[in-house]
Design an enzyme around this catalytic site. Structure first.
Site, short mmCIF file in Angstrom:
data_model
loop_
_atom_site.label_atom_id
_atom_site.label_comp_id
_atom_site.label_asym_id
_atom_site.label_seq_id
_atom_site.Cartn_x
_atom_site.Cartn_y
_atom_site.Cartn_z
N LYS B 78 -45.92 8.12 70.53
CA LYS B 78 -45.29 9.26 71.18
C LYS B 78 -44.13 9.72 70.29
O LYS B 78 -43.39 8.87 69.78
CB LYS B 78 -44.78 8.86 72.57
N SER B 159 -44.74 13.23 80.82
CA SER B 159 -44.50 13.84 79.54
C SER B 159 -45.37 13.31 78.39
O SER B 159 -45.54 14.02 77.40
CB SER B 159 -43.03 13.62 79.15
N SER B 183 -43.90 9.39 83.45
CA SER B 183 -44.43 9.98 82.21
C SER B 183 -45.52 9.19 81.50
O SER B 183 -46.09 9.67 80.54
CB SER B 183 -43.28 10.22 81.22
#
Lengths: 100, 495
Positions: B78, B159, B183
């Site tokens: 990420k 997210s 997330s």
């Protein structure tokens, strides 16, 4: 106890944006006022919770913050620290003039 | 023939060990797949060439019997994890061009285990969002499509949307994520894969771009529970560089997988039956309860009375911490600078230009609730309610070992939906936020498809630092559910 959330107006939004160091246009302040009021209305339901005698939670894990030895450690990495600076010179960050 | 991209991490490790294929072949196959999948917009920064070179090194390590536990496995990071020399943006314009001079602890641990990163995965800007729609680099497209509206692009959740979409599309075998209010778990549910957020303090936050420091926690995405356990095992552990990292040994998270659930008590919290939850999700939750029963667990009704206040608590605590954390983006030390007439003008113009709308909203809410006169009414009250939410979990865990709930109130929605009102978007995290507020570990496991052919996930929550038991329960749920549907994107590619 129930109290109405203080409704924020455009002037307050502008003031908060100044505090947060974010430049806003009048149009943005207008939109933000509506959006922030919706969010504040949502969070205002917390006023209904009786928290008498409840200690505010700071950390979900029950531990004391660890201590380290009180030793100077500048890391010896000035170059790396400045590597991503938009402007640097002679080992310093460069900013616009602060003192007239 | 099974393609290399179809394998789980566990199967790939087996194949590498037996010399059925090399790490170079495994990584190259994934890179090719990733190159063909650019339309999904999973990556912000690709490091494909480096990955293939790293794969050759991995093969050499294996040849010399010096391989790490996950050696040769292609993954993605990420883009919230700082990676030395590789641009790290947090999906924000304000960090564009930022090349960290150090490596985050979690990404370093994964490197040490031998994993190979294909690049930095897209996310909501500074991890603030539930659809990946706030990324300054454009949203990610979910590889799943509705059978009723196949023309519609769906969000991957957020997210960590680039992470979940890339694993679901089989571009990478696993991915890192971070979870502040859901997330990892919500995007895992939206993309039909598994995502685990461990207990707060289990994985080091050092080198992870900070959003809300009392909530942020790194975790993992995998095709299945075992892969998630393998990744988490490599990521977790004490780190003196993160003062909230907990000094506990990391057990073998795969050890309990497949063990009987006899004696395990699964709590079903009544407060999670809320209006507005999609009927099919409620039905799958009920099926999930039955599955846990069939797996040998005992079902217990429990109550977490302050659940309904979690969302409001979160939207005070998280923005408050965000406004403090994001104060560092001032155009002086890294990232974007927009020159102004003086220093304050430079700060204001830089931040106006560099932050997106959702990030600005949260900074302003945070600044407001922390400002003089409101601090006690908002921030301290939220921290008191947070204590009550935490206490609810502690009380519930007197009666049960894990909790079973839906992961999200809906399945994946369209990229143009839920964008007008920020509060509507916030409701996505209704079921994931309470455990975040309490720091409890959670995992989302796919269990079935809805009537539009979209995946539904259920969430299991565990006791602090008992990820092993949580994974054991998740594995049993996975075995019962036998979810093996594939996104249209993957089946179309195979055809």
């Amino acid at each position: 106890m129930t109290t109405q959330a203080p409704v924020i107006d455009r002037a307050t939004v502008r003031k908060v944006a100044r505090l947060a160091r974010i430049r806003t246009t009048e149009a943005e302040e207008e939109t933000l006022t509506g959006e922030l009021n919706k969010i504040l209305a949502m969070v205002s339901e917390l006023n209904a919770v009786d928290t008498t005698g409840v200690e505010p939670l700071t950390s979900v894990i029950d531990m004391a913050l660890p201590r380290r030895a009180d030793e100077v450690s500048d890391g010896n990495c000035q170059e790396q620290i400045l590597a991503n600076a938009p402007e640097a010179t002679a080992g310093f960050f460069v900013v616009p003039k602060v003192v007239e | 023939m099974t393609k290399l991209t179809d394998l789980t991490i566990a199967a790939a490790l087996d194949g590498l060990k037996k010399k059925d294929f090399t790490a170079e072949e495994l990584v190259t196959e994934h890179v090719r797949t990733a190159e063909a999948a650019r339309a999904l917009n999973c990556f912000i920064t690709e490091t494909f060439d480096d990955a293939i070179e790293d794969a050759k090194d991995s093969d050499a390590r294996r040849q010399g019997k010096k391989e790490g536990v996950l050696d040769g496995i292609p993954i993605g990071m990420k883009d919230l994890f700082c990676t030395e020399g590789v641009e790290t943006t947090a999906a924000s314009k304000i960090l564009k061009g930022f090349k960290p001079v150090y490596e985050s602890t979690v990404s370093q641990k994964l490197k040490d285990a031998g994993t190979i990163s294909l690049g930095k995965l897209n996310l909501d800007e500074f991890a603030m969002g539930s659809s990946n729609g706030t990324s300054a680099f454009g949203g990610v497209i979910n590889p799943w499509r509705s059978t009723k509206h196949p023309e519609k692009d769906l969000v991957p959740g957020g997210s960590s949307g680039g992470s979940s979409a890339a694993v679901a599309a089989r571009i990478i075998m696993g991915a890192t994520g971070t979870d502040t209010g859901g997330s990892i778990r919500q995007p895992a549910a939206f993309c039909g894969i598994t995502g685990i957020k461990p207990t707060y303090g289990r994985c080091s936050r050092w080198g992870v771009v900070a959003f809300a420091s009392s909530l942020d926690q790194p975790g993992a995405f995998g095709k299945d529970v075992r892969d998630s356990a393998l990744l988490l095992g490599a990521m977790a552990g004490y780190d003196p560089k993160d003062s909230t990292s907990v000094n506990l040994p990391v057990p073998d998270y795969t050890a309990g997988l497949g063990k009987s659930l006899k004696g395990l008590k699964v709590g079903v919290p009544k407060e999670y039956r809320v209006e507005g939850t999609n009927d099919e999700i409620v039905a799958w939750w009920d099926k999930g309860i039955q599955m846990m029963k069939d797996a040998g667990a005992e079902i217990v009704d429990v109550s977490l009375p302050h659940t309904k206040y979690a969302l409001a608590t979160y939207y005070i605590v998280a923005p408050a911490e965000c406004s403090s954390n994001l104060a560092r983006y001032d155009g002086v030390r890294f990232g974007l600078r927009v020159e102004g007439d003086n220093l304050i003008d430079t700060y204001e113009k830089t931040r106006a230009e560099g932050f997106g709308r959702e990030v600005k909203r949260r900074i302003l809410i945070g600044t407001y609730v922390l400002s003089a006169g409101y601090y006690d009414a908002y921030y301290n009250q939220a921290r008191r309610v947070r204590k009550l939410i935490w206490q609810d979990f502690i009380n519930a865990y007197q009666q049960c070992d894990v909790l079973l709930t839906p992961t999200a109130p809906t399945a994946a929605f369209g990229t143009t939906e839920n964008t007008t009102d920020p509060v509507t978007m916030y409701l996505n995290d209704l079921f994931t936020i309470p455990a975040s507020m309490a720091g409890m570990p959670g995992i989302s496991v796919p269990v079935g498809l809805n009537n539009e052919g979209l995946p539904i996930g259920l969430q299991l929550l565990g006791k602090p630092f008992e990820e092993g038991a949580l994974l054991q329960a998740a594995f049993a749920l996975e075995q019962q559910a036998q979810f093996n549907a594939l996104p249209q994107y993957v089946t179309a590619r195979a055809a």
